[in-house]
Write an enzyme that holds these catalytic residues in place. Sequence first.
Site, PDB file in Angstrom:
ATOM      1  N   LYS A   1       0.800  -1.234   0.000  1.00 18.48           N
ATOM      2  CA  LYS A   1       0.000   0.000   0.000  1.00 18.48           C
ATOM      3  C   LYS A   1       0.827   1.276   0.000  1.00 18.48           C
ATOM      4  O   LYS A   1       0.395   2.311   0.498  1.00 18.48           O
ATOM      5  CB  LYS A   1      -1.002   0.000   1.185  1.00 18.48           C
ATOM      6  CG  LYS A   1      -1.920  -1.177   1.162  1.00 18.48           C
ATOM      7  CD  LYS A   1      -2.826  -1.134  -0.048  1.00 18.48           C
ATOM      8  CE  LYS A   1      -3.087  -2.497  -0.591  1.00 18.48           C
ATOM      9  NZ  LYS A   1      -3.592  -2.484  -1.967  1.00 18.48           N
ATOM     10  N   SER A   2       2.030   1.153  -0.572  1.00 20.42           N
ATOM     11  CA  SER A   2       2.926   2.313  -0.633  1.00 20.42           C
ATOM     12  C   SER A   2       3.011   2.930  -2.022  1.00 20.42           C
ATOM     13  O   SER A   2       3.769   3.884  -2.219  1.00 20.42           O
ATOM     14  CB  SER A   2       4.341   1.895  -0.252  1.00 20.42           C
ATOM     15  OG  SER A   2       4.353   1.283   0.994  1.00 20.42           O
TER      16      SER A   2
ATOM     17  N   THR B   1       1.757  -0.544  -7.200  1.00 24.84           N
ATOM     18  CA  THR B   1       1.091  -0.703  -8.498  1.00 24.84           C
ATOM     19  C   THR B   1       1.572   0.385  -9.463  1.00 24.84           C
ATOM     20  O   THR B   1       1.855   0.138 -10.634  1.00 24.84           O
ATOM     21  CB  THR B   1      -0.443  -0.603  -8.309  1.00 24.84           C
ATOM     22  OG1 THR B   1      -0.819  -1.411  -7.183  1.00 24.84           O
ATOM     23  CG2 THR B   1      -1.189  -1.038  -9.533  1.00 24.84           C
ATOM     24  N   TRP B   2       1.653   1.585  -8.939  1.00 24.60           N
ATOM     25  CA  TRP B   2       2.107   2.737  -9.732  1.00 24.60           C
ATOM     26  C   TRP B   2       3.558   2.556 -10.168  1.00 24.60           C
ATOM     27  O   TRP B   2       3.899   2.716 -11.350  1.00 24.60           O
ATOM     28  CB  TRP B   2       1.953   3.992  -8.862  1.00 24.60           C
ATOM     29  CG  TRP B   2       2.255   5.285  -9.526  1.00 24.60           C
ATOM     30  CD1 TRP B   2       2.292   5.556 -10.867  1.00 24.60           C
ATOM     31  CD2 TRP B   2       2.549   6.524  -8.858  1.00 24.60           C
ATOM     32  NE1 TRP B   2       2.596   6.879 -11.071  1.00 24.60           N
ATOM     33  CE2 TRP B   2       2.755   7.486  -9.860  1.00 24.60           C
ATOM     34  CE3 TRP B   2       2.646   6.909  -7.511  1.00 24.60           C
ATOM     35  CZ2 TRP B   2       3.053   8.820  -9.550  1.00 24.60           C
ATOM     36  CZ3 TRP B   2       2.941   8.222  -7.210  1.00 24.60           C
ATOM     37  CH2 TRP B   2       3.137   9.171  -8.216  1.00 24.60           C
TER      38      TRP B   2
ATOM     39  N   HIS C   1       7.557  -7.807  -1.638  1.00 26.02           N
ATOM     40  CA  HIS C   1       7.335  -7.050  -0.397  1.00 26.02           C
ATOM     41  C   HIS C   1       8.323  -7.506   0.687  1.00 26.02           C
ATOM     42  O   HIS C   1       8.267  -7.024   1.818  1.00 26.02           O
ATOM     43  CB  HIS C   1       5.918  -7.288   0.134  1.00 26.02           C
ATOM     44  CG  HIS C   1       4.828  -6.590  -0.631  1.00 26.02           C
ATOM     45  ND1 HIS C   1       4.939  -5.310  -1.090  1.00 26.02           N
ATOM     46  CD2 HIS C   1       3.568  -7.007  -0.971  1.00 26.02           C
ATOM     47  CE1 HIS C   1       3.808  -4.960  -1.696  1.00 26.02           C
ATOM     48  NE2 HIS C   1       2.963  -5.967  -1.642  1.00 26.02           N
TER      49      HIS C   1
ATOM     50  N   SER D   1      -4.672   3.126   3.927  1.00 26.39           N
ATOM     51  CA  SER D   1      -4.854   2.389   2.672  1.00 26.39           C
ATOM     52  C   SER D   1      -4.907   0.881   2.943  1.00 26.39           C
ATOM     53  O   SER D   1      -5.757   0.172   2.391  1.00 26.39           O
ATOM     54  CB  SER D   1      -3.704   2.739   1.720  1.00 26.39           C
ATOM     55  OG  SER D   1      -3.898   2.127   0.479  1.00 26.39           O
TER      56      SER D   1
ATOM     57  N   ARG E   1      -7.902   3.335  -5.227  1.00 28.43           N
ATOM     58  CA  ARG E   1      -8.924   3.919  -4.359  1.00 28.43           C
ATOM     59  C   ARG E   1      -8.955   5.424  -4.586  1.00 28.43           C
ATOM     60  O   ARG E   1      -9.669   5.923  -5.448  1.00 28.43           O
ATOM     61  CB  ARG E   1      -8.633   3.547  -2.894  1.00 28.43           C
ATOM     62  CG  ARG E   1      -9.745   3.910  -1.930  1.00 28.43           C
ATOM     63  CD  ARG E   1      -9.362   3.509  -0.518  1.00 28.43           C
ATOM     64  NE  ARG E   1      -8.224   4.244   0.000  1.00 28.43           N
ATOM     65  CZ  ARG E   1      -8.296   5.377   0.719  1.00 28.43           C
ATOM     66  NH1 ARG E   1      -9.473   5.879   1.024  1.00 28.43           N
ATOM     67  NH2 ARG E   1      -7.201   5.977   1.149  1.00 28.43           N
TER      68      ARG E   1
ATOM     69  N   GLY F   1      -5.717   7.486  -4.179  1.00 29.92           N
ATOM     70  CA  GLY F   1      -4.387   7.923  -4.633  1.00 29.92           C
ATOM     71  C   GLY F   1      -4.015   9.306  -4.127  1.00 29.92           C
ATOM     72  O   GLY F   1      -3.309  10.047  -4.804  1.00 29.92           O
TER      73      GLY F   1
HETATM   74  N1  LIG Z   1      -1.101   5.144 -10.612  1.00 26.07           N
HETATM   75  C1  LIG Z   1      -1.196   5.460  -9.331  1.00 26.07           C
HETATM   76  N2  LIG Z   1      -0.761   6.664  -8.889  1.00 26.07           N
HETATM   77  C2  LIG Z   1      -0.862   6.992  -7.572  1.00 26.07           C
HETATM   78  N3  LIG Z   1      -1.408   6.189  -6.625  1.00 26.07           N
HETATM   79  C3  LIG Z   1      -1.854   4.976  -7.029  1.00 26.07           C
HETATM   80  C4  LIG Z   1      -1.763   4.549  -8.377  1.00 26.07           C
HETATM   81  N4  LIG Z   1      -2.287   3.314  -8.462  1.00 26.07           N
HETATM   82  C5  LIG Z   1      -2.698   2.967  -7.231  1.00 26.07           C
HETATM   83  N5  LIG Z   1      -2.437   3.969  -6.360  1.00 26.07           N
HETATM   84  C6  LIG Z   1      -2.719   4.002  -4.927  1.00 26.07           C
HETATM   85  O1  LIG Z   1      -1.718   3.247  -4.245  1.00 26.07           O
HETATM   86  C7  LIG Z   1      -2.305   2.577  -3.106  1.00 26.07           C
HETATM   87  C8  LIG Z   1      -2.178   1.086  -3.268  1.00 26.07           C
HETATM   88  O2  LIG Z   1      -0.849   0.756  -2.929  1.00 26.07           O
HETATM   89  P1  LIG Z   1      -0.085  -0.414  -3.627  1.00 26.07           P
HETATM   90  O3  LIG Z   1      -0.156  -0.275  -5.090  1.00 26.07           O
HETATM   91  O4  LIG Z   1       1.270  -0.445  -3.008  1.00 26.07           O
HETATM   92  O5  LIG Z   1      -0.905  -1.701  -3.181  1.00 26.07           O
HETATM   93  S1  LIG Z   1      -0.322  -3.201  -3.205  1.00 26.07           S
HETATM   94  O6  LIG Z   1       0.623  -3.303  -2.085  1.00 26.07           O
HETATM   95  O7  LIG Z   1       0.306  -3.437  -4.478  1.00 26.07           O
HETATM   96  O8  LIG Z   1      -1.520  -4.042  -2.974  1.00 26.07           O
HETATM   97  C9  LIG Z   1      -3.753   3.017  -3.072  1.00 26.07           C
HETATM   98  O9  LIG Z   1      -3.763   4.183  -2.250  1.00 26.07           O
HETATM   99  P2  LIG Z   1      -5.084   4.709  -1.500  1.00 26.07           P
HETATM  100  O10 LIG Z   1      -5.920   5.313  -2.574  1.00 26.07           O
HETATM  101  O11 LIG Z   1      -4.600   5.746  -0.529  1.00 26.07           O
HETATM  102  O12 LIG Z   1      -5.723   3.556  -0.814  1.00 26.07           O
HETATM  103  C10 LIG Z   1      -4.008   3.330  -4.535  1.00 26.07           C
HETATM  104  O13 LIG Z   1      -5.126   4.129  -4.762  1.00 26.07           O
END
Ligand SMILES: Nc1ncnc2c1ncn2[C@@H]1O[C@H](COP(=O)(O)OS(=O)(=O)O)[C@@H](OP(=O)(O)O)[C@H]1O
Length: 361
Positions: free
Chosen positions: A86-87, A90-91, A164, A194, A321, A323
């Site tokens: 959740k850091s 994905t991005w 992770h 998150s 969610r 972001g």
């Molecule tokens: N493209 C992009 N840009 C910015 N932020 C993004 C992006 N994609 C996913 N998110 C937000 O990242 C949070 C999910 O974290 P992770 O991707 O690390 O999740 S995981 O560990 O892979 O399951 C989650 O944060 P929160 O919205 O605060 O819950 C996602 O919404």
Amino acid sequence: MAAVENWPPPTAATKSSSTSNHVDEKLSQECQDLLLSLPREKGWRTSYLYKFKGFWCQPKQIEAILAFQNHFQVKDTDAIVASIPKSGTTWLKALVFSISNRDKHPILTKCQILHSKLSHPLLVSNPHDLVPFFEYKLYANTDGDHDRLLDLSGLPDPRLFATHIPFVALQEPIKKSGCKIVYICRNPLDTFISSWIYTNKLMKERGLPPLPLEEAFEMYCKGVVGFGPFWEHMLGYWNESRERPKKVLFLKYEEMREDHEGFHLRKLANFLGCPFSLEEEKSGVVEGIAKLCSFEKLKDLEVNKSGSGAIMTFENKHLFRKGQVGDWVNYLSPSMVEKLVTVMDDKLGGSGLEFKLSFSY
Ligand SMILES: Nc1ncnc2c1ncn2[C@@H]1O[C@H](COP(=O)(O)OS(=O)(=O)O)[C@@H](OP(=O)(O)O)[C@H]1O
């Protein structure tokens, strides 16, 4: 060994989406024996989290990590995306994939967007399918059976993977090799919120009762969270990035969110050994990548709205969610903030790793 395109191999866990995640799933004998010797605490989503090699982990992931540590053959040309959940994983996966593969999968620049028929894997696949996790995908669900392991040697270079697992717990060949590690870190308050919201979406998907905020918060502050304690996770990669900056690139989610000039994308491309050319700069490739990997773009894609299975059997939409930076302010009480900030000061103080937190109630 199974061919890589056939992963994940079909198992009870991948065949059936009704497998309850609260009930610990079938495990190999080796893993069951190991669990008996490990300290455990109540888990967020599974019955227990076990302290394995110094970090808290779910049983199924421990089994996968054992297979990964015994069988993965690292190459100097590999790149690994690392994070605590959740850091912004994905991005970062989307960015690393599109930067590293832009010769194979060209990026649509502003002027091409209207006319070109070029497609891109990120438009049809979730980033987790393009940059797979060792512990959730590549080495998952083998039930200790070596014949189910994938042969990753035939993958084209650069091979892109993710984990992770904390730095200290990575196997020595990875640490010693020339492979590059890109770590993304996010302020613990947003990471906690998150994680808690994500956990409860998965609990709901499985028809299970939610984990109360206060209970999750106490566990988080004690360090009991998947792959935590969060401070040890961050500090492991942080210290290594300072000692060996060519080995580990340490990025912060908040700084990347504020960066509208593409500074971090250039840094990432340089680190990965594929800097942007003048021609690419001029034609808008950096902006094209930023746009392709943006929260708004990815969240709106069909694969990310209605697809599933990017992480275990869960729905992909839960990965996107809000972001936002600072959403924790909508959930945490002043006393919770005070407590978590104290934990952060206590555990991260003096390390040089800091988070800008601006808030007022
Ligand atoms: N493209 C992009 N840009 C910015 N932020 C993004 C992006 N994609 C996913 N998110 C937000 O990242 C949070 C999910 O974290 P992770 O991707 O690390 O999740 S995981 O560990 O892979 O399951 C989650 O944060 P929160 O919205 O605060 O819950 C996602 O919404």
